[in-house]
Design an enzyme around this catalytic site. Structure first.
Site, short mmCIF file in Angstrom:
data_model
loop_
_atom_site.label_atom_id
_atom_site.label_comp_id
_atom_site.label_asym_id
_atom_site.label_seq_id
_atom_site.Cartn_x
_atom_site.Cartn_y
_atom_site.Cartn_z
N PHE A 140 -8.18 -34.72 3.45
CA PHE A 140 -8.08 -33.11 2.93
C PHE A 140 -9.71 -32.72 2.65
CE2 PHE A 140 -8.50 -29.39 -0.07
CZ PHE A 140 -7.49 -28.72 0.46
N ASP A 225 -17.54 -36.57 2.31
CA ASP A 225 -17.04 -35.34 1.57
C ASP A 225 -16.63 -35.67 0.06
OD1 ASP A 225 -15.42 -33.34 0.40
OD2 ASP A 225 -14.27 -33.10 1.96
N LYS A 254 -17.02 -28.09 -6.10
CA LYS A 254 -16.11 -28.32 -7.31
C LYS A 254 -17.10 -28.29 -8.73
CE LYS A 254 -11.89 -29.06 -5.37
NZ LYS A 254 -11.42 -29.94 -4.33
#
Ligand code: PLP
Length: 398
Positions: A140, A225, A254
Site C-alpha cells: 500500500f 515507504d 502521517k
C-alpha cells in the site's frame, strides 16, 4: 444534531469511498476521542499513525496557532523563514543530507518514484523511459493512478486503468525474488518495512538487510515507504533501524504533522535527491510555512517525549498481553512497537463485527483486510490505559 443525523447527511452528500464505523467524533485529547453523544473512546487507529503524538498535542497546536497568525502560504515562488529550519531539523533527525516536502503520503511516494527514475537516467545510465522499479505484492503506497498501477488489490485498481508501466511486482518478504527481478534497467526497489494496510505483515528478519545488499550489488536505489512505520511507530525512529539499514530514500508522512495538517516528505543524500532541477517537480502547498512550523513541532515532540522508546516498551507489553488472551478466535498477534495486528481465524466471521463490539465498549479499532484488527494507538499511551483496554479486548474476543 445526533449521530444518526450526521451520518444521514454524510451518506446523502458524500461520495461513498469509505465505510467508516458509525461513530461521529467531535473532540480529541491525547489517546482519547469523544463522539457527539459525549462517549469517550480509546483511539487505537491514530488516523493510520498520523496522530502518533496524541490528539491535539498542545505544543503542536501552539506552533500551528502562532504560525497561522503570521504567514501560512507563500508558494515556493518565494522563500519563507520556516522551511529552511524544517529541512535542517528533519535532515539532522533522520541523518540524511536533503529533504523534499510534499503534502499527502501518495505525493511523497510519487516524488520518490520520479527521483529514482531521474537518477536512473542521469546517473546510472538507464536508457530513457526504460527504468523499472521493483515493488512488493500486497503493497500500500497510496491512491494515485501511478501508485495503484502496481497495487495487487483488485478493489484499488481494477476500474482505474490504463495503468502506468515500469513496475515489477514480486512477493513480499522474499529477498531472492527481488534479486531475480533486477535487470540492467532497474532503478529502484520500493517496499514498506512492515506492510501496514496488508494486515501488519512483518517480513522475515534480515529481509531489509538483504534488500540493502542486493541494491548495493546492482547499483539500484532502495526506497523505504516509512509513511506508516516511520517516526517512532515501531519502536525506533524508522522501522529500517531495526535492521540497521539505511535506505537511499526514506518516504515520510502521517506523523510528520502529528495529525494537524497533511505533511509528507522524502529524505535522501545529495547524489540522489540532488538530481532534481528547478521546475521538474513541485507543489503549491508543499513546504509552506504553516506546514513547516507544524512539522518542526511534531518532530520536536517525538524526540522530547521519547515516543519511539515508549512505543517499543508499550508495544512489547501490549503484544505480550494480547498473546496471553485465551481466545478461540485469535490466530496470531504480530507487529513491532505500537503497530500491532491481531489476525483472527477465517471461521470467526471477519474482524469487522469485533471492531463494532470494541466500539460499543469504548475502543476504536479498524479492521484491515477482512481478518485483522489493527491496534495502533497514539505513542503517548500509558501502561494503565493499555491494561484498561486489554480487559475489554479479552472480553470481546471471548
Ligand atoms: C497512508 C500511507 C500512504 C499514503 O498516504 P496518504 O497521505 O493517504 O496519501 C502511503 N504509504 C503508506 C505505507 C501508508 O501507510
Amino acid at each position: 444534531m445526533q449521530t444518526q443525523d450526521y451520518i444521514a447527511i454524510e451518506e446523502r452528500y458524500g461520495a461513498h469511498n469509505y465505510h467508516p464505523l458509525d461513530v461521529v467524533l467531535t473532540r480529541g485529547e491525547g489517546v482519547w476521542v469523544y463522539d457527539v453523544e459525549g462517549n469517550r473512546y480509546l483511539d487505537c487507529l491514530s488516523a493510520y499513525s498520523a496522530v502518533s503524538q496524541g490528539h491535539v498535542h498542545p505544543k503542536i497546536l501552539h506552533a500551528m496557532q502562532e504560525q497561522a497568525q503570521k504567514l501560512t502560504l507563500t508558494s515556493r515562488a518565494f522563500r519563507n523563514d520556516q522551511l529552511p529550519l524544517f529541512y535542517k531539523e528533519l535532515c539532522e533527525l533522520t541523518g540524511y543530507e536533503m529533504a523534499l516536502p510534499m503534502n499527502s503520503g501518495a505525493e511523497a511516494v510519487e516524488t520518490a518514484l520520479k527521483v529514482a527514475r531521474k537518477w536512473a537516467y542521469t546517473v546510472k545510465g538507464v536508457p530513457r523511459h526504460k527504468a523499472e522499479i521493483v515493488v512488493a505484492a500486497n503493497n500500500f503506497h497510496g491512491r494515485t493512478i501511478t501508485i495503484i498501477s502496481f497495487s495487487t488489490e483488485p478493489l484499488y485498481r481494477d476500474d482505474f486503468g490504463p495503468f502506468t508501466p515500469g513496475f515489477v511486482i514480486v512477493p513480499y518478504g522474499d529477498a531472492e525474488a527481488i534479486r531475480k527481478a533486477i535487470t540492467p534497467n532497474t532503478a529502484a526497489v520500493m517496499v514498506e518495512p512492515i506492510q501496514g494496510e496488508a494486515g501488519v505483515i512483518v517480513p522475515p528478519e534480515g529481509y531489509l538487510r538483504a534488500i540493502r545488499q542486493i541494491c548495493d550489488e546492482n547499483n539500484v536505489l532502495f526506497l523505504a515507504d516509512e509513511i506508516q512505520t516511520g517516526l517512532g511507530r515501531t519502536g525506533k525512529l524508522l522501522a529500517c533501524d531495526h535492521e540497521a539499514v539505511r535506505p537511499d530514500i526514506v518516504i515520510l508522512g502521517k506523523a510528520l504533522s502529528g495529525g494537524f495538517y497533511p505533511i509528507s516528505a522524502i529524505v535522501a543524500d545529495s547524489p540522489v535527491l540532488g538530481v532534481l532541477r528547478p521546475g521538474e517537480h513541485g507543489s503549491t502547498f508543499g513546504g509552506n510555512p504553516l506546514a513547516a512550523a507544524i512539522g518542526r513541532a511534531a518532530l520536536r515532540v517525538l524526540v522530547e517525549e521519547n515516543l519511539a522508546e515508549n512505543a517499543a516498551q508499550m508495544g512489547a507489553y501490549f503484544r505480550e498481553k494480547l498473546r496471553a488472551i485465551p481466545s478461540p478466535h485469535v490466530k496470531e498477534v504480530r507487529g513491532k512497537g505500537l503497530l500491532i495486528g491481531v489476525e483472527l481465524k477465517p471461521e470467526s466471521g471477519g474482524a469487522r463485527p469485533f471492531c463494532e463490539a470494541l466500539q460499543g465498549r469504548g475502543i476504536l479499532a479498524k479492521e484491515t483486510h477482512e481478518h485483522v484488527i489493527r491496534f495502533a494507538p497514539p505513542l503517548v499511551i500509558e501502561r494503565q490505559t493499555i491494561d484498561w483496554a486489554l480487559d475489554i479486548i479479552a472480553d470481546v474476543l471471548k
